[in-house]
Design a protein around this motif. Structure first.
Motif, PDB file in Angstrom:
ATOM      1  N   LEU A  48      30.576  44.273  33.302  1.00 65.40           N
ATOM      2  CA  LEU A  48      30.969  45.130  32.339  1.00 65.40           C
ATOM      3  C   LEU A  48      29.800  45.166  31.292  1.00 65.40           C
ATOM      4  N   ARG A  49      29.454  46.147  30.654  1.00 67.27           N
ATOM      5  CA  ARG A  49      28.303  46.428  29.586  1.00 67.27           C
ATOM      6  C   ARG A  49      28.889  45.680  28.385  1.00 67.27           C
ATOM      7  N   PRO A  50      28.031  45.212  27.679  1.00 68.90           N
ATOM      8  CA  PRO A  50      28.363  44.867  26.171  1.00 68.90           C
ATOM      9  C   PRO A  50      29.069  45.942  25.491  1.00 68.90           C
ATOM     10  N   GLY A  51      30.341  45.603  24.869  1.00 70.36           N
ATOM     11  CA  GLY A  51      31.172  46.521  24.237  1.00 70.36           C
ATOM     12  C   GLY A  51      32.062  47.338  25.121  1.00 70.36           C
ATOM     13  N   GLY A  52      32.051  46.801  26.266  1.00 76.69           N
ATOM     14  CA  GLY A  52      32.877  47.482  27.260  1.00 76.69           C
ATOM     15  C   GLY A  52      34.379  47.174  27.210  1.00 76.69           C
ATOM     16  N   LEU A  53      35.129  47.851  27.879  1.00 74.94           N
ATOM     17  CA  LEU A  53      36.708  47.814  27.924  1.00 74.94           C
ATOM     18  C   LEU A  53      37.026  47.409  29.295  1.00 74.94           C
ATOM     19  N   MET A  54      38.007  46.034  29.316  1.00 74.21           N
ATOM     20  CA  MET A  54      38.461  45.549  30.506  1.00 74.21           C
ATOM     21  C   MET A  54      40.060  45.681  30.084  1.00 74.21           C
ATOM     22  N   LEU A  55      40.517  46.300  31.424  1.00 73.36           N
ATOM     23  CA  LEU A  55      42.105  46.200  31.548  1.00 73.36           C
ATOM     24  C   LEU A  55      42.807  45.681  32.806  1.00 73.36           C
ATOM     25  N   VAL A  56      43.607  44.618  32.736  1.00 73.59           N
ATOM     26  CA  VAL A  56      43.886  44.114  34.052  1.00 73.59           C
ATOM     27  C   VAL A  56      45.567  43.849  33.932  1.00 73.59           C
ATOM     28  N   ALA A  57      46.050  44.550  34.753  1.00 75.09           N
ATOM     29  CA  ALA A  57      47.497  44.601  34.798  1.00 75.09           C
ATOM     30  C   ALA A  57      47.994  43.652  36.123  1.00 75.09           C
ATOM     31  N   ASP A  58      48.868  42.839  35.811  1.00 82.58           N
ATOM     32  CA  ASP A  58      49.255  41.958  37.088  1.00 82.58           C
ATOM     33  C   ASP A  58      50.433  41.356  36.478  1.00 82.58           C
ATOM     34  N   PHE A  59      51.559  40.913  37.522  1.00 79.54           N
ATOM     35  CA  PHE A  59      52.542  40.109  37.200  1.00 79.54           C
ATOM     36  C   PHE A  59      52.627  38.767  37.393  1.00 79.54           C
ATOM     37  N   SER A  89      44.807  46.781  38.704  1.00 78.81           N
ATOM     38  CA  SER A  89      46.192  47.011  38.699  1.00 78.81           C
ATOM     39  C   SER A  89      46.742  46.084  40.059  1.00 78.81           C
ATOM     40  N   GLN A  90      47.665  44.992  39.747  1.00 80.67           N
ATOM     41  CA  GLN A  90      48.191  44.349  40.664  1.00 80.67           C
ATOM     42  C   GLN A  90      47.368  43.814  41.845  1.00 80.67           C
ATOM     43  N   ALA A  91      46.205  43.347  41.727  1.00 83.50           N
ATOM     44  CA  ALA A  91      45.243  43.317  42.806  1.00 83.50           C
ATOM     45  C   ALA A  91      44.600  41.847  42.842  1.00 83.50           C
ATOM     46  N   ILE A  92      44.392  41.231  41.545  1.00 85.64           N
ATOM     47  CA  ILE A  92      43.756  39.831  41.540  1.00 85.64           C
ATOM     48  C   ILE A  92      44.588  38.809  41.882  1.00 85.64           C
ATOM     49  N   HIS A  93      46.008  39.009  41.718  1.00 86.92           N
ATOM     50  CA  HIS A  93      46.991  38.084  42.276  1.00 86.92           C
ATOM     51  C   HIS A  93      46.837  37.815  43.765  1.00 86.92           C
ATOM     52  N   ASN A  94      46.558  38.540  44.363  1.00 85.11           N
ATOM     53  CA  ASN A  94      46.223  38.597  45.960  1.00 85.11           C
ATOM     54  C   ASN A  94      45.178  37.521  46.239  1.00 85.11           C
ATOM     55  N   ILE A  95      44.300  37.197  45.415  1.00 89.22           N
ATOM     56  CA  ILE A  95      43.629  36.064  45.947  1.00 89.22           C
ATOM     57  C   ILE A  95      44.339  34.504  45.848  1.00 89.22           C
ATOM     58  N   PRO A  96      44.547  34.036  46.987  1.00 81.30           N
ATOM     59  CA  PRO A  96      45.381  32.851  46.727  1.00 81.30           C
ATOM     60  C   PRO A  96      45.080  31.746  45.893  1.00 81.30           C
ATOM     61  N   GLU A  97      43.859  31.301  45.893  1.00 86.79           N
ATOM     62  CA  GLU A  97      43.109  30.171  45.227  1.00 86.79           C
ATOM     63  C   GLU A  97      43.111  30.548  43.831  1.00 86.79           C
ATOM     64  N   ALA A  98      43.317  29.615  42.781  1.00 84.15           N
ATOM     65  CA  ALA A  98      42.915  29.616  41.467  1.00 84.15           C
ATOM     66  C   ALA A  98      41.458  30.045  40.997  1.00 84.15           C
ATOM     67  N   GLU A  99      40.611  29.221  41.786  1.00 83.22           N
ATOM     68  CA  GLU A  99      39.383  29.309  41.521  1.00 83.22           C
ATOM     69  C   GLU A  99      38.748  30.794  42.046  1.00 83.22           C
ATOM     70  N   GLY A 100      39.275  31.268  42.912  1.00 83.95           N
ATOM     71  CA  GLY A 100      38.864  32.701  43.412  1.00 83.95           C
ATOM     72  C   GLY A 100      39.588  33.599  42.516  1.00 83.95           C
ATOM     73  N   ARG A 101      40.483  33.399  41.791  1.00 78.02           N
ATOM     74  CA  ARG A 101      40.861  34.499  40.767  1.00 78.02           C
ATOM     75  C   ARG A 101      40.094  34.534  39.570  1.00 78.02           C
ATOM     76  N   GLU A 102      39.866  33.133  39.043  1.00 83.66           N
ATOM     77  CA  GLU A 102      38.785  32.994  38.032  1.00 83.66           C
ATOM     78  C   GLU A 102      37.635  33.882  38.330  1.00 83.66           C
ATOM     79  N   GLN A 103      37.026  33.430  39.525  1.00 84.17           N
ATOM     80  CA  GLN A 103      35.700  34.279  39.991  1.00 84.17           C
ATOM     81  C   GLN A 103      35.805  35.614  39.946  1.00 84.17           C
TER      82      GLN A 103
END
Length: 242
Positions: A185-196, A162-176
């Motif tokens: 994440l295990r196969p079949g697992g759920l990912m939820l990412v909230a960001d502005f 939640s509102q965390a990944i955008h704090n990484i300044p570089e696009a490559e870092g966010r992608e990583q």
């Protein structure tokens, strides 16, 4: 949603302070303009002050109440026995909500604990919040970089952020960071990412990894940081089971 007992601070406190100070400055200019009988300027400054004050009120509501309501609804789908990871957990706003639902599971939070991202952001505060919410036995806190997670492959049933990944300044870092979230994440697992910010990029990265079951949606007015121009998006994805 149950009453929160922990202390969760303010998201990006400098931004909220800027809105409040801006509203006060504009209000002061309006008073001066009216005192000098410059009516048009006074009305313009007053309108600006009210607009900025409304933005500050929206921001304050989101950081203190709205985001909790949104995440409480998102986490209702948990069965209660999952292993969950929260990327950039901070003081634990989302982490503790999840832990309350994981009576037979566990919730792990990882962060580098920067006060710039959230006021009073320390591991000690997060641990105190786990105790205050009565979930300390289900919570593990790890100091680590989300671009290089200290966990094995397929280690978690659910990954949230939640509102965390955008704090990484570089696009490559966010992608990583998204790639790392996918790896643990295990196969079949759920990912939820909230960001502005950058949610279209997160979705694109996941699709590039072969995720078909992914969608991006608006989190609604409760997750506005000042208004609809600073709305939050949610990327929801399932890791392919095969």
């Amino acid at each position: 949603m149950s009453k929160r007992h922990g202390s969760y601070g303010f998201d990006a406190p400098w931004a909220l302070a800027g809105l409040v100070l801006g509203a006060l400055a504009l209000a002061a200019l309006a008073v001066v303009s009216f005192a000098l009988d410059i009516l048009a300027a006074g009305i313009a400054f007053l309108a600006g002050a009210l607009y900025t004050l409304a933005s500050a009120a929206s921001y304050l509501y989101t950081t203190r109440r709205g985001k909790f309501v949104v995440w409480d609804a998102e986490l209702r789908r948990l069965r209660g026995d999952e292993r969950l990871l929260d990327l950039g957990c901070g003081r634990g706003a989302v982490l503790m909500l999840a832990a309350e639902r994981l009576e037979h599971g566990s919730a792990t939070g990882v962060d580098i604990w920067r006060a710039k991202d959230q006021s009073g952001n320390t591991e000690q505060v997060a641990r105190a919040n786990a105790e205050a919410e009565g979930v300390a036995k289900r919570v593990e806190l790890v100091t680590g970089d989300m671009r290089d997670l200290p966990f094995g492959d397929d280690a978690f049933d659910v990954v949230v952020s939640s509102q965390a990944i955008h704090n990484i300044p570089e696009a490559e870092g966010r992608e990583q960071a998204v790639r790392e979230a996918y790896r643990v994440l295990r196969p079949g697992g759920l990912m939820l990412v909230a960001d502005f910010q950058h949610t279209p990029d997160y979705e694109e990265t996941l699709r590039g990894l072969g995720v078909v079951d992914v969608r991006r949606r608006d989190a609604g007015w409760r997750f506005w940081y000042g208004g609809p121009w600073f709305s939050t998006g949610i990327v929801e994805a399932r890791k392919p089971a095969g």
